[in-house]
Scaffold this active site. Structure first.
Site, mmCIF file in Angstrom:
data_model
loop_
_atom_site.group_PDB
_atom_site.id
_atom_site.type_symbol
_atom_site.label_atom_id
_atom_site.label_comp_id
_atom_site.label_asym_id
_atom_site.label_seq_id
_atom_site.Cartn_x
_atom_site.Cartn_y
_atom_site.Cartn_z
ATOM 1 N N SER A 185 -14.374 2.923 -1.476
ATOM 2 C CA SER A 185 -14.031 3.774 -0.242
ATOM 3 C C SER A 185 -15.456 4.815 0.093
ATOM 4 O O SER A 185 -15.635 5.203 1.102
ATOM 5 C CB SER A 185 -12.857 4.766 -0.466
ATOM 6 O OG SER A 185 -12.960 5.385 -1.891
ATOM 7 N N HIS A 213 -8.914 -0.019 1.707
ATOM 8 C CA HIS A 213 -9.813 0.343 2.918
ATOM 9 C C HIS A 213 -10.118 -1.147 3.753
ATOM 10 O O HIS A 213 -11.246 -1.399 4.190
ATOM 11 C CB HIS A 213 -11.172 0.749 2.362
ATOM 12 C CG HIS A 213 -10.968 2.308 2.496
ATOM 13 N ND1 HIS A 213 -11.082 3.170 3.452
ATOM 14 C CD2 HIS A 213 -10.789 3.245 1.290
ATOM 15 C CE1 HIS A 213 -10.884 4.489 3.072
ATOM 16 N NE2 HIS A 213 -10.753 4.291 1.728
ATOM 17 N N LYS A 244 -3.556 4.165 6.093
ATOM 18 C CA LYS A 244 -4.679 3.858 6.438
ATOM 19 C C LYS A 244 -4.804 2.995 7.990
ATOM 20 O O LYS A 244 -4.169 3.473 8.917
ATOM 21 C CB LYS A 244 -5.851 3.500 5.395
ATOM 22 C CG LYS A 244 -6.233 4.524 4.481
ATOM 23 C CD LYS A 244 -6.960 4.063 3.552
ATOM 24 C CE LYS A 244 -7.393 5.436 2.582
ATOM 25 N NZ LYS A 244 -7.211 5.175 1.055
HETATM 26 C C1 LIG Z 1 -6.737 5.838 0.211
HETATM 27 C C2 LIG Z 1 -6.913 5.098 -1.165
HETATM 28 C C3 LIG Z 1 -5.607 5.052 -2.015
HETATM 29 C C4 LIG Z 1 -4.582 6.247 -1.945
HETATM 30 O O1 LIG Z 1 -3.812 5.492 -0.944
HETATM 31 P P1 LIG Z 1 -2.361 6.652 -0.480
HETATM 32 O O2 LIG Z 1 -1.573 5.502 0.202
HETATM 33 O O3 LIG Z 1 -3.117 7.564 0.668
HETATM 34 O O4 LIG Z 1 -1.971 7.206 -1.633
HETATM 35 C C5 LIG Z 1 -5.685 4.329 -3.226
HETATM 36 N N1 LIG Z 1 -6.762 3.410 -3.431
HETATM 37 C C6 LIG Z 1 -7.923 3.363 -2.569
HETATM 38 C C7 LIG Z 1 -8.915 2.344 -2.930
HETATM 39 C C8 LIG Z 1 -7.959 4.080 -1.504
HETATM 40 O O5 LIG Z 1 -9.048 4.184 -0.582
#
Ligand SMILES: *Cc1c(COP(=O)(O)O)cnc(C)c1O
Length: 397
Positions: A185, A213, A244
């Site tokens: 990320s 992502h 996301k």
């Molecule tokens: C955003 C993200 C998370 C967390 O996701 P949420 O649903 O917002 O808790 C976990 N792992 C990765 C790689 C992320 O980018």
């Protein structure tokens, strides 16, 4: 509170501030999108949401969510196994599983919770977790909660992964699980899944990919990095988020074989001891998956923006991290420079976020830009222009 404890906390806060590391939250007053509204009516072009396909304010998703709100009410007020399982929850789990080519899936309140429940449930002290050094904080925390032996490999370094696998074998562990982000990320690069899976095969390990992502916008029909790299069948476990690309509300999931999902439903603590997803979120996310699966037009637009913005910043003289995902980090070094550049871009109508320690290593501060299908071609030109002006003003380029 004890007065000396308050002083202790205030000292930590003052240190954070003095180091230029205070994170300030900006309030936006309307929906997430290619442009966002600030109090007072200012609008900014937005380069820092995880809204890759632009679904966060999609009318059909809003409609599906609001229909569910009317039909099922606001909240579940129960965990899943007591009286919190709706037909909608099972539909969503089956949709996730089908989308990612797995037997079944299980929902969590967030992917942070999915990763928090995964390792402790599946692995024990005789087992090994081999984890990429750049993995998301939620994986790091999830690994800490499990009793398994921990091995860490230098990010994307396949020689080091092999070294760690050999070490695990010679330590006589029972089961081995390699875990990696699909897309990292903060850096934006894609994990070398074909090589990871080949090494997993050679050393008898399982593979888990956190595809937060990627799910929805990378790979054919947006099925993520395993599908993109042709190893969809070899990856055992996929964790992901509904927060996301897939509408951006909230919620996480794990998709895997039936026995793995069945055991997680019995044992994963963030699942057992936390409330069920709100009906509107479940219905909106279900619609988001259907839209994402068919959204080749949005994926094409996203990748067009990605190529153009990368090329534009490189031409202007900025230092980027190499990659091909819509995460485009502009490397600046010190936290203060990242903050100064973000402030200059803000003045010019562009919203970006500086990232610095502890989110990225010290001395590796950056502005992480993210492309979105909610942006128009003119927004990309505008953004390249704003970066170029601000970068010159600050002597970066
Ligand atoms: C955003 C993200 C998370 C967390 O996701 P949420 O649903 O917002 O808790 C976990 N792992 C990765 C790689 C992320 O980018």
């Amino acid at each position: 509170m004890q007065p000396d404890f308050t002083t202790h906390i205030q000292t930590i806060l003052a240190d954070i501030e003095a180091a230029g590391l205070t994170k300030r939250e900006r309030q936006i007053t309307g929906p997430q999108g290619g442009r966002i509204a600030l109090a007072g009516g200012r609008q900014l072009v937005n380069l820092c949401a995880n809204n890759y396909l632009g679904l966060a304010d999609h009318p059909e998703i809003i409609e599906a969510a609001s229909d569910a709100l009317q039909r099922y009410g606001f909240g579940m007020a129960s965990v899943r196994f007591i009286c919190g399982t709706l037909d909608l929850h099972r539909e969503l789990e089956q949709a996730v599983a089908r989308y990612l080519g797995k037997d079944d899936a299980i929902l969590f309140a967030a992917c942070f919770d999915a990763n928090g429940g995964l390792f402790e449930t599946l692995l024990d002290a005789e087992d090994a977790i081999i984890s990429d050094s750049l993995n998301h904080a939620s994986i790091i925390d999830g690994v800490r909660l499990s009793k398994a032996k921990r091995y860490r490999f230098v990010t994307s370094d396949m020689d080091d992964l092999e070294t760690q696998l050999k070490q695990a074998v010679s330590d006589g562990v029972r089961f081995k699980l390699i875990v990696t982000d699909g897309v990292f990320s903060m850096d934006g690069h894609i994990a070398n899944l074909p090589e990871i899976c080949a090494l997993a095969e050679r050393y008898g390990a399982m593979v888990a990919v956190d595809d937060c992502h990627a799910t929805g916008h990378l790979g054919p029909q947006g099925r993520g990095t395993p599908a993109l790299t042709g190893v969809g069948n070899r990856v055992d476990i996929v964790t992901g988020t509904l927060g996301k690309t897939l509408g951006g509300a909230m919620g996480g999931f794990i998709a895997a074989s039936q026995p793995i999902i069945d055991l997680l439903r019995q044992r994963a603590r963030p699942y057992l001891f936390s409330n069920a997803l709100a009906p509107s979120v479940a219905a909106g996310s279900l619609k988001a998956i259907a839209i994402a699966e068919a959204a080749d037009d949005r994926r094409e637009k996203l990748m067009r923006h990605t190529r153009k913005f990368r090329a534009g910043l490189i031409d202007a003289g900025f230092e980027l991290l190499a990659g091909e995902t819509p995460i485009i980090p502009v490397m600046l070094g010190e936290a203060k420079l990242a903050q100064d550049l973000a402030a200059e871009l803000d003045k010019r109508g562009l919203y970006v976020a500086g990232f610095f320690f502890p989110v990225v290593p010290k001395g590796k501060a950056r502005i992480r830009t993210q492309m979105s299908a909610a942006l128009e071609d003119a927004d990309i030109d505008f953004a390249i222009g704003a970066f170029t002006e601000a970068g010159k003003q600050l002597g970066i380029i």
